[in-house]
Design an enzyme around this catalytic site. Structure first.
Site, mmCIF file in Angstrom:
data_model
loop_
_atom_site.group_PDB
_atom_site.id
_atom_site.type_symbol
_atom_site.label_atom_id
_atom_site.label_comp_id
_atom_site.label_asym_id
_atom_site.label_seq_id
_atom_site.Cartn_x
_atom_site.Cartn_y
_atom_site.Cartn_z
ATOM 1 N N SER A 104 0.810 -1.218 0.000
ATOM 2 C CA SER A 104 0.000 0.000 0.000
ATOM 3 C C SER A 104 0.843 1.268 0.000
ATOM 4 O O SER A 104 0.350 2.342 -0.347
ATOM 5 C CB SER A 104 -0.945 0.012 1.200
ATOM 6 N N ASP A 337 -2.469 6.434 11.870
ATOM 7 C CA ASP A 337 -1.708 5.863 10.752
ATOM 8 C C ASP A 337 -0.352 6.552 10.664
ATOM 9 O O ASP A 337 -0.250 7.699 10.221
ATOM 10 C CB ASP A 337 -2.493 6.045 9.441
ATOM 11 N N HIS A 340 1.461 5.220 6.254
ATOM 12 C CA HIS A 340 1.214 5.860 4.970
ATOM 13 C C HIS A 340 1.528 7.350 5.065
ATOM 14 O O HIS A 340 1.900 7.851 6.128
ATOM 15 C CB HIS A 340 -0.231 5.623 4.539
#
Length: 367
Positions: A104, A337, A340
């Site tokens: 990702s 998070d 990312h």
């Protein structure tokens, strides 16, 4: 590398040939340098110019109140690099395919590159198709080129439908999407993060190699076998006179201790800061690339990205396809998070460096 930060300075707008000559003549390491705050020319696009950005990385749209993370420009120590030019990149990609395959974080990079190019052309000239997070493609119709993302976090095959419900990671079998990578003009790969997950986060029940199922095998050994499988596939299927292969290094996380990303708005200034990602994994990648017959360019973004604890989505993100609720945002240790990256943001710099390397590959000709 120096982490020293300078105040804003107007980018000079030097000619492409001059900047490339500067990089080449000085044998400049474009991955060694410092971050410069540049509110005059950064960000390179606005989030509103990129309607297909996923909620996972649309930090401003999701309510993040600070925006300085968008305004840092990477400056190599011994040279200057060209400012990203979307039209120039599209011209070089005319009639070409770019595939970005990996986890990702490579999807994060695909979104960045697609936004950089999308914002350079009229929306009517662009086509974007998204199949959940597994397959995404951006096409610039006038230039007949595509930027394609394939979700393949191990690069080798993960079989989640094997008998008795056992998930099997096949170390000597390439991912099923590999057949779609063939023939691309530029390939950008990454892997690493999913190999070191433990407990409930581990994605396999068994490893398989040469027909034998194994429960216990050192992660480093399994990873080395998987990387060799990828390397052999590249050597067998890639014509290096037509295709340029990149491997992006590990994207750092900021999940631990005083470098935790939550509510961080400043860069890391500590020169002694060391990333916690297992060094043997990084070493296996570098050794594998060095031993390959096919030239592979190493997009070494690890160190320069380590300083950017400010650039993660934190709680301004989504989980399992839904934006975090107010209750979830109050539990950043659970839902934050720190893996990312917000867009516009850090991955745009990765693509500026990718752009620089493609210019160096063919300074006067299209790819």
């Amino acid at each position: 590398m120096s982490s020293m930060v300078e105040s804003s300075r107007q980018f000079d707008g030097f000619e492409e040939d001059e900047s490339l000559m500067n990089v080449t003549q000085r044998k400049c390491d474009i991955f060694n340098g410092k971050w410069v705050y540049d509110s005059n020319t950064y960000p390179l696009y606005k989030a509103t110019q990129c309607p297909f950005l996923s909620d996972q990385v649309s930090c401003r749209r999701n309510g993040r109140p600070d925006f300085d993370y968008e305004k840092w420009r990477w400056e190599p120590q011994d040279c200057e690099i060209p400012r990203f030019n979307g039209i120039e990149m599209l011209e070089r990609l005319r009639g070409k395919r770019v595939i970005i395959a990996g986890d990702s974080i490579n999807r994060n990079q695909w979104e960045s590159l697609s936004c950089l190019l999308y914002s350079a052309i009229p929306p009517s000239d662009a086509e974007v198709k998204v199949r959940s997070g597994v397959y995404k493609v951006f096409r610039a119709k006038e230039y007949n080129c595509s930027i394609e993302f394939y979700w393949s976090p191990f690069l080798v095959q993960l079989d989640e439908t094997s008998e008795k419900g056992r998930r099997v990671l096949k170390l000597d079998t390439m991912a099923s999407s590999a057949r779609q990578w063939k023939g691309a003009d530029i390939m950008v790969f990454n892997t690493g993060h999913w190999w070191v997950h433990h407990g409930k986060l581990q994605m396999w029940d068994f490893l398989k190699f040469k027909g034998k199922l194994m429960k216990d095998l050192e992660v480093e050994k399994a990873f080395e076998i998987g990387m060799k499988t990828w390397a052999h596939w590249i050597d067998r299927n890639v014509d290096s006179t037509k295709t340029t292969v990149f491997f992006r290094s590990i994207s750092p996380e900021h999940k631990l201790g005083k470098q935790w990303c939550h509510n961080q708005t400043q860069l890391i200034m500590d020169e002694s800061y060391i990333e916690s990602f297992p060094r043997p994994i990084i070493g296996i990648v570098e050794k594998t690339i060095q031993e390959m017959r096919t030239p592979v360019k190493y997009l070494n973004i690890t160190r320069l990205s380590q300083y950017r604890k400010d650039a993660h989505p934190m709680v301004y993100t989504s989980k399992q396809g839904k934006l975090l609720t107010e209750k979830q945002r109050k539990q950043p240790q659970v839902y934050g998070d720190c893996s990312h990256w917000c867009l516009p943001g850090l991955p745009d710099t990765w693509n500026v460096l990718l752009y620089t390397l493609t210019l160096l590959e063919n300074p006067r000709e299209t790819l």
